[in-house]
Design a protein around this motif. Structure first.
Motif, short mmCIF file in Angstrom:
data_model
loop_
_atom_site.label_atom_id
_atom_site.label_comp_id
_atom_site.label_asym_id
_atom_site.label_seq_id
_atom_site.Cartn_x
_atom_site.Cartn_y
_atom_site.Cartn_z
N ALA A 61 49.67 23.65 45.87
CA ALA A 61 50.10 25.03 45.44
C ALA A 61 49.38 25.17 44.03
O ALA A 61 48.97 26.65 43.87
N GLU A 62 48.89 24.25 43.30
CA GLU A 62 48.12 24.59 42.09
C GLU A 62 46.86 25.06 42.49
O GLU A 62 46.03 25.96 41.76
N THR A 63 46.26 24.94 43.52
CA THR A 63 44.82 25.22 43.89
C THR A 63 44.87 26.70 44.20
O THR A 63 44.10 27.48 43.77
N VAL A 64 45.86 27.08 44.89
CA VAL A 64 46.03 28.54 45.40
C VAL A 64 46.40 29.34 43.83
O VAL A 64 45.61 30.30 43.90
N ASP A 65 47.25 28.83 43.44
CA ASP A 65 47.51 29.54 42.00
C ASP A 65 46.47 29.89 41.00
O ASP A 65 46.30 31.14 40.70
N GLU A 66 45.72 28.78 40.77
CA GLU A 66 44.27 28.83 40.28
C GLU A 66 43.54 29.74 40.66
O GLU A 66 42.85 30.68 40.01
N GLY A 67 43.29 29.50 42.01
CA GLY A 67 42.21 30.33 42.54
C GLY A 67 42.53 31.84 42.66
O GLY A 67 41.37 32.61 42.55
N VAL A 68 43.94 32.29 42.92
CA VAL A 68 43.96 33.68 42.83
C VAL A 68 44.14 34.27 41.48
O VAL A 68 43.38 35.34 41.25
N ALA A 69 44.42 33.52 40.45
CA ALA A 69 44.64 34.00 39.13
C ALA A 69 43.21 34.03 38.54
O ALA A 69 42.96 35.08 37.64
N LEU A 107 40.17 33.88 39.84
CA LEU A 107 38.75 34.35 40.72
C LEU A 107 39.33 35.34 41.70
O LEU A 107 38.45 35.90 42.21
N GLY A 108 40.62 35.81 41.78
CA GLY A 108 41.02 36.66 42.56
C GLY A 108 40.71 36.44 44.19
O GLY A 108 40.32 37.15 44.93
N ALA A 109 40.86 35.16 44.45
CA ALA A 109 40.47 34.47 45.83
C ALA A 109 41.25 35.27 46.83
O ALA A 109 42.48 35.66 46.67
N ASN A 110 40.62 35.80 48.06
CA ASN A 110 41.34 36.51 48.89
C ASN A 110 41.20 36.05 50.08
O ASN A 110 41.44 36.52 51.41
N VAL A 111 40.64 34.73 50.39
CA VAL A 111 40.49 33.99 51.51
C VAL A 111 40.95 32.28 51.34
O VAL A 111 40.68 31.81 50.48
N LEU A 112 41.94 31.88 52.16
CA LEU A 112 42.61 30.94 52.18
C LEU A 112 42.14 30.02 53.33
O LEU A 112 42.64 30.45 54.44
N LEU A 139 50.31 34.76 49.83
CA LEU A 139 50.88 36.04 50.18
C LEU A 139 51.86 36.77 49.14
O LEU A 139 51.98 37.98 49.33
N ALA A 140 52.21 35.90 48.22
CA ALA A 140 53.10 36.49 47.22
C ALA A 140 52.15 36.88 45.96
O ALA A 140 52.84 37.45 45.07
N GLN A 141 50.92 36.77 46.04
CA GLN A 141 49.97 37.11 44.76
C GLN A 141 48.89 38.06 45.44
O GLN A 141 48.04 37.82 46.04
N PRO A 142 48.87 39.38 44.90
CA PRO A 142 47.83 40.13 45.49
C PRO A 142 46.61 39.65 44.77
O PRO A 142 46.39 39.67 43.64
N PRO A 143 45.39 39.65 45.62
CA PRO A 143 44.18 39.19 44.99
C PRO A 143 43.44 40.39 43.99
O PRO A 143 43.15 41.36 44.74
N LYS A 144 43.33 39.99 42.63
CA LYS A 144 42.40 41.08 41.71
C LYS A 144 41.55 40.18 41.23
O LYS A 144 41.71 39.35 40.59
N LEU A 145 40.41 40.77 41.40
CA LEU A 145 39.16 40.17 40.89
C LEU A 145 39.02 40.66 39.39
O LEU A 145 38.98 41.75 39.11
N PRO A 146 39.00 39.52 38.63
CA PRO A 146 38.76 39.84 37.04
C PRO A 146 37.46 40.34 37.02
O PRO A 146 36.24 39.99 37.26
#
Length: 277
Positions: free
Chosen positions: A222-230, A232-237, A257-264
Motif C-alpha cells: 500500500a505504501e508503494t501506491v500511496d507514495e507513487g500517487v502522491a 509522482l502522480g502515478a496513473n498506471v498500476l 482508485l481512491a486517489q486521483p492522479p495529479k502530476l506535480p
C-alpha cells in the motif's frame, strides 16, 4: 460393591416427597400444603436476585471458552522495522495494523514491501470502502491482464462500475497495444489511468514509462501506491498477480482508485526535460 436396588431407591424417594408435601394443620382447622422447594444446587431460572450478574458486562468468549484478548492498538508516528516485526508477532491474525498517518522508516518500508500481506492501514479509504470503493471521479480506469486469473476476474468484477476492460489480446503483442491505447485515452482524458495485471512487471513498466502521458509503478504494498500517487502522480498500476495474494491485490487497487492522479509541477518539469534527451 453390591448394586443398589432401583425399586427400593424409588420407593424411598416417593415417601420423602410425600412427607414434604404432606398437609399441615393450621390454627383454624384448615390445611395448607407445605411449600416444596427445589433441592440446593438446582437452577430455578430466576436471576432477579443476582443483580451483579445483570450489571457486569460479559467478556467476549472464544469458541474454546476463553476470553478474547483485546486487539493491539495501531502503530502510530514513525514506525521501525523492529516495531513491525513485534506487532506482527503480537497480532492474533498475524497482521500488524498501522495508523492512517503512520510513517515508515526506510528499513520498515523495505520490510513492508517484502511482507505486504502482514500489514494493513487503519481508517484508510480502502478499508472503510473495501467491498464497494467509490472511484475518485466519474472517469473510468482501463484494465488489462496478460492471462487468466480468477482473483483478477473477481476483483475487476467488484469494481466494474469504475473500470473499463481493454480489448487488447492477452499476450506480449497485446501488452504493446494496450499501453499504446492507454496513452492515447489518458491524453484525451477518456480514462484516468490503467491497471495492468501481469506475470512480470518489468516489461509493462518499461513500455508504459516510454509514453509521455503515463507514469507507471509496480504495486508491492500500500505504501508503494500511496507514495507513487502522491509524489509522482502515478496513473498506471502494474500488479504482478502470481506473487500477490487476492487480499493485497484488493488493497492496492482500492488505494489507486481512491486517489486521483495529479502530476506535480516539479515532476512535470523534470519529465519534460528528460523526454528532450
Amino acid at each position: 460393591m453390591a448394586k443398589p436396588d432401583e425399586q427400593l431407591v424409588q420407593r424411598i424417594a416417593d415417601q420423602v416427597l410425600a412427607a414434604i408435601q404432606a398437609e399441615s394443620a393450621s390454627a383454624d382447622g384448615r390445611t395448607t400444603p407445605a411449600a416444596l422447594r427445589p433441592p440446593v444446587g438446582v437452577c430455578t431460572g430466576d436471576y432477579s436476585k443476582f443483580t451483579e450478574l445483570q450489571q457486569s458486562p460479559r467478556s467476549p468468549q472464544t469458541e474454546s471458552g476463553g476470553v478474547n484478548p483485546p486487539a493491539p492498538a495501531p502503530l502510530a508516528g514513525f514506525v521501525t522495522a523492529h516495531q513491525l516485526e513485534a506487532a506482527i508477532k503480537a497480532a492474533p491474525d498475524g497482521v500488524a495494523t498501522l495508523a492512517a498517518d503512520a510513517r515508515l522508516t526506510p528499513l520498515a518500508a523495505d520490510y513492508a514491501r517484502q511482507h505486504p500481506d502482514k500489514l494493513r492501514r487503519a481508517g484508510t479509504p480502502s478499508q472503510t470502502t473495501r467491498n464497494h470503493p467509490a472511484p475518485a471521479a466519474a472517469i473510468p480506469w482501463l484494465w488489462w491482464a496478460d492471462g487468466h486469473c480468477p482473483a483478477v476476474q473477481s476483483l475487476t468484477r467488484e469494481h466494474r462500475a469504475c473500470l473499463r476492460p481493454s480489448a487488447a489480446p492477452r499476450n506480449d503483442v497485446g501488452m504493446v497495444e494496450v499501453v499504446r491505447d492507454l496513452a492515447g485515452l489518458v491524453e484525451a482524458k477518456r480514462v484516468q489511468g490503467g491497471l495492468l495485471f501481469v506475470r512480470s512487471g518489468a516489461r509493462a513498466v518499461c513500455y508504459a514509462n516510454r509514453c509521455k502521458t503515463l507514469r507507471a509503478l509496480v504495486g508491492t504494498c500500500a505504501e508503494t501506491v500511496d507514495e507513487g500517487v502522491a509524489e509522482l502522480g502515478a496513473n498506471v498500476l502494474v500488479i504482478e498477480y502470481p506473487y500477490i495474494s487476492p487480499a493485497t491485490m484488493r488493497e492496492l487497487l482500492a488505494r489507486m482508485l481512491a486517489q486521483p492522479p495529479k502530476l506535480p509541477a516539479n515532476v512535470a518539469h523534470h519529465l519534460a526535460d528528460l523526454h528532450c534527451r
